[in-house]
Enzyme design. Structure first.
Site, mmCIF file in Angstrom:
data_model
loop_
_atom_site.group_PDB
_atom_site.id
_atom_site.type_symbol
_atom_site.label_atom_id
_atom_site.label_comp_id
_atom_site.label_asym_id
_atom_site.label_seq_id
_atom_site.Cartn_x
_atom_site.Cartn_y
_atom_site.Cartn_z
ATOM 1 N N ARG A 53 30.574 24.440 56.831
ATOM 2 C CA ARG A 53 30.032 23.771 55.634
ATOM 3 C C ARG A 53 28.510 23.876 55.553
ATOM 4 O O ARG A 53 27.908 23.498 54.550
ATOM 5 C CB ARG A 53 30.482 22.305 55.552
ATOM 6 N N TYR A 78 34.639 30.947 30.267
ATOM 7 C CA TYR A 78 35.929 30.635 30.893
ATOM 8 C C TYR A 78 36.344 29.178 30.576
ATOM 9 O O TYR A 78 35.521 28.256 30.680
ATOM 10 C CB TYR A 78 35.802 30.877 32.395
ATOM 11 N N ASP A 127 27.450 34.126 34.369
ATOM 12 C CA ASP A 127 28.728 34.399 35.029
ATOM 13 C C ASP A 127 29.034 35.877 34.764
ATOM 14 O O ASP A 127 29.336 36.269 33.637
ATOM 15 C CB ASP A 127 29.814 33.490 34.446
ATOM 16 N N LYS A 182 38.437 37.289 41.351
ATOM 17 C CA LYS A 182 38.806 38.381 40.451
ATOM 18 C C LYS A 182 38.482 39.738 41.102
ATOM 19 O O LYS A 182 39.133 40.140 42.033
ATOM 20 C CB LYS A 182 38.107 38.184 39.105
HETATM 21 C C1 LIG Z 1 34.891 34.422 34.090
HETATM 22 C C2 LIG Z 1 35.386 33.386 35.040
HETATM 23 N N1 LIG Z 1 34.508 32.559 35.630
HETATM 24 C C3 LIG Z 1 34.902 31.605 36.496
HETATM 25 C C4 LIG Z 1 36.234 31.423 36.803
HETATM 26 C C5 LIG Z 1 36.639 30.358 37.789
HETATM 27 O O1 LIG Z 1 36.863 30.945 39.007
HETATM 28 P P1 LIG Z 1 37.892 30.349 40.144
HETATM 29 O O2 LIG Z 1 39.248 30.408 39.533
HETATM 30 O O3 LIG Z 1 37.672 31.252 41.284
HETATM 31 O O4 LIG Z 1 37.455 28.954 40.385
HETATM 32 C C6 LIG Z 1 37.187 32.266 36.226
HETATM 33 C C7 LIG Z 1 38.625 32.102 36.546
HETATM 34 O O5 LIG Z 1 39.485 32.603 35.891
HETATM 35 C C8 LIG Z 1 36.756 33.278 35.318
HETATM 36 O O6 LIG Z 1 37.618 34.108 34.728
#
Ligand SMILES: Cc1ncc(COP(=O)(O)O)c(C=O)c1O
Length: 374
Positions: A40, A94, A166, A191
């Site tokens: 951690r 997202y 992101d 992903k």
């Molecule tokens: C573009 C994007 N950002 C963030 C996330 C969140 O990621 P996690 O599912 O690893 O928490 C996702 C999940 O589908 C995503 O597609």
């Protein structure tokens, strides 16, 4: 400085072996050591090996990895925000991030506005005196819109705002937001970075100064990652460039073919000249346009049957893996949105989102054609 392909493979910090040994210990000696190792504390050898590689791929100075993309995003946001602050988010982000904002921010009296991805470069009129952060996602989910990151960075710099991107859909192979003036890059490593639909993690890459701030909050929020998953990530990263290059090429072929298909009304892929953000995408996605595309069937009534008839492509949530997957956003990622809001975002029932894997593209195209033919 090595090329991205080499950086994916080569571990800078070697421990005699080519790969980092898995350190599972949560109890570590402290007498005579400057730093206390503890998962951690984000300082195990396995965590550090991945961060080192991601920093080199993203051109960042420092970073942290987390137990999910959401943990990474939440930690970054709450590291810099306090009661009374305001944040600008692009609208097409997202769904889980929207949920985080709408459910958690009001508890802490943090204000926010959503701006359409197309208008992110012109968001200056929405900047308030208390705006601290601008957060965007590009390419976005599920319409694969592309935000002009240089334009966002320019406005943010003028108003002394922190920028967060992101970059999950792009991967560091296709796009490097830090080189475009962005302060912090986040990834849902679940992903493309993981790439095999079998592990969950998140990453943050930034400057040393900002990482030090995020680190203090990260210690308190505790979203760190274990050594065994780190080992799988280290393994996955070795093939990241290979996988993404193949996914870029196959997605381009599929998008081009789908455009010619009389049963399809629209294809959303930034590599296509017709995509409204193609020029920006060509400028900032230097490695390729990615493996994500969406399309709409002309006859919405056939959507369910089409999904049911696919033999090779798997109807599944999540994305970015070696297996090609497909989903209907109106029934999955955006199912919780009120219909009016969803339609305003352009997410109709006819919309399907394809995450292109590494199978033979001819097999993938045949699967799509066969499912449409019947
Ligand atoms: C573009 C994007 N950002 C963030 C996330 C969140 O990621 P996690 O599912 O690893 O928490 C996702 C999940 O589908 C995503 O597609």
């Amino acid at each position: 400085m090595y090329s991205k392909e080499t950086t994916c493979v080569y571990n800078q910090q070697q421990h005699q072996g080519v790969n980092t040994p898995i350190f599972t210990s949560t109890a570590n000696r402290y007498i005579g050591f400057d730093e206390i190792l503890y998962p951690r504390n984000f300082n195990t050898e396995n965590q550090k090996a991945i961060v080192d590689k991601l920093c080199r791929l993203e051109h960042g100075e420092a970073g942290l990895i987390f137990s999910s993309g959401t943990a990474a995003i939440a930690t970054v946001l709450f590291s810099f925000l306090k009661a009374g602050d305001h944040v600008l988010f692009s609208q097409e982000i997202y769904g889980g991030t929207v949920k985080l904002i709408e459910e958690e921010f009001p508890k802490y009296n943090i204000a926010f506005d959503f701006v359409s991805s197309a208008d992110m470069g012109n968001m200056e009129s929405l900047v308030r005196e208390n705006t601290r952060v601008v957060y965007t996602e590009t390419p976005s989910n599920p319409l694969i819109s592309v935000v002009d990151l240089e334009a966002v960075a320019a406005v943010a710099k003028k108003h002394n705002l922190l920028t967060v991107v992101d970059s999950t859909f792009a991967t560091p192979i296709n796009q490097n937001p830090i080189l475009l003036g962005i302060d912090i890059v986040v990834h849902s490593g679940t992903k493309y970075l993981g790439g095999h639909h079998d592990l969950c993690f998140g990453a943050v890459i930034t400057s040393q100064r900002l990482k030090d701030v995020i680190y203090q909050s990260a210690l308190n929020f505790g979203g760190s990652l274990n050594g065994l998953d780190c080992y799988l990530i280290e393994r996955s990263l070795k093939t990241l460039a290979l996988r993404v290059e193949k996914q870029n090429a196959s997605a381009m072929k599929i998008a081009t073919a789908l455009q010619e298909n009389p049963q399809i009304s629209t294809v959303y892929y930034p590599g296509l000249q017709q995509h409204p953000n193609h020029v920006v995408a060509a400028r900032q996605m230097t490695g390729g346009f990615g493996g994500m595309l969406s399309f709409e069937l002309k006859d919405v009534a056939k959507t369910g049957a089409f999904l049911g008839r696919l033999q090779l492509i798997i109807p599944a949530l999540s994305l970015g893996g070696v297996d090609t997957t497909i989903c209907q956003p109106s029934k999955s990622s955006h199912a919780n949105l009120p219909e009016e809001e969803r339609l305003a975002l352009g997410i109709r029932d006819s919309l399907l989102r394809l995450s292109v894997g590494i199978e033979d593209v001819a097999d993938l195209l045949r699967d799509i054609e066969n499912a449409m033919k019947h």
